[in-house]
Design an enzyme around this catalytic site. Sequence first.
Site, PDB file in Angstrom:
ATOM      1  N   ASP A 147     -12.924   8.483   1.328  1.00 12.89           N
ATOM      2  CA  ASP A 147     -11.586   8.632   1.877  1.00 12.89           C
ATOM      3  C   ASP A 147     -10.771   9.669   1.106  1.00 12.89           C
ATOM      4  O   ASP A 147      -9.962  10.390   1.687  1.00 12.89           O
ATOM      5  CB  ASP A 147     -10.855   7.289   1.849  1.00 12.89           C
ATOM      6  CG  ASP A 147     -11.382   6.321   2.897  1.00 12.89           C
ATOM      7  OD1 ASP A 147     -12.143   6.760   3.780  1.00 12.89           O
ATOM      8  OD2 ASP A 147     -11.041   5.128   2.822  1.00 12.89           O
ATOM      9  N   ASP A 161       8.999   0.087 -10.470  1.00 11.40           N
ATOM     10  CA  ASP A 161       8.161   1.200 -10.907  1.00 11.40           C
ATOM     11  C   ASP A 161       8.204   2.354  -9.912  1.00 11.40           C
ATOM     12  O   ASP A 161       7.802   3.470 -10.237  1.00 11.40           O
ATOM     13  CB  ASP A 161       6.713   0.744 -11.076  1.00 11.40           C
ATOM     14  CG  ASP A 161       6.507  -0.072 -12.338  1.00 11.40           C
ATOM     15  OD1 ASP A 161       7.464  -0.249 -13.105  1.00 11.40           O
ATOM     16  OD2 ASP A 161       5.377  -0.558 -12.558  1.00 11.40           O
TER      17      ASP A 161
END
EC number: 2.7.1.23
Length: 294
Positions: free
Chosen positions: A65, A171
């Site tokens: 991928d 984050d």
Amino acid sequence: MISRMNPSKVIGLVALAEKPGLGEALRIMRRELSRHGLGSCVIETPDALERAIGRCGMLVTFGGDGTMLTVSSLAAMHRVPLAGVNLGRLGFMTTCSVQELPLLAYALQEGSYLTDERSMLEVVRVGEDGVAAPPRKLALNEVSLIRAQSGKMVDLDAEIDGELLNRYHADGVLVSTPTGSTAYSLSAGGPLVWPMSRVVCVTPICPHSLTNRSVVLPDNMTIRLRPRERRGRFDSMVYSLDGRSAYPIEVGESLVIRKAPETLSLVHLRKQNFGALLRAKLRWQGAEIPSDDE
């Protein structure tokens, strides 16, 4: 839908990174394409891909991928269908295994392969003066706005069609397509989404508040991510597209994200069963355990 490749074009065989079995896979594919009267060229660098894309009627990547993500934007911009030969492990998007290369070559010659159109995200960085900084960029999986320094949480606003959705202390934040729901978004706790759904997902990464959850939105909405200072301090941030590259962004700037006019044509040999794919790749109950080369 069923497609047929332009006979005046060649098939670009994209091999950007050395992987076990790559040489043999390329040899088999070139042999099978030649047997069916189809021309091909081997592309080994991004620069070579830029030069060759205009004469390619299809791209076939060799890897996983990640390799497909690397070339997806260029393929979408040039309206070139994309197939993938899985030399990796998961392969949510790849078309076939090495063992199925003769079948892929036959399908390309006969025009019996299928394609589905995957939505992409358009990303524009806007300066403090409100002026967009070219060029616009495309992402197939996700756009992430994240901390640049380890150990530092960041603050940012997410706006939807000009209205504040949430002020995050985390984050970072992801905006993902349905295709990207099985990638970084899944790791961050986002939902699994059927590939042809007309939605985007906004998912915080390790948010400080447990009530901050992934939000699924119609894909006709415009999302703006805006970095913020916290107590007079700005912790540096970067944004990334499909995990392929990272760009710095400053306080006062923002990212404007919307569904791109371009789509990516993904090639399949047979009708896709996404539920079966999830069971196999995520090893859910009732799934056959795939080998490493599947």
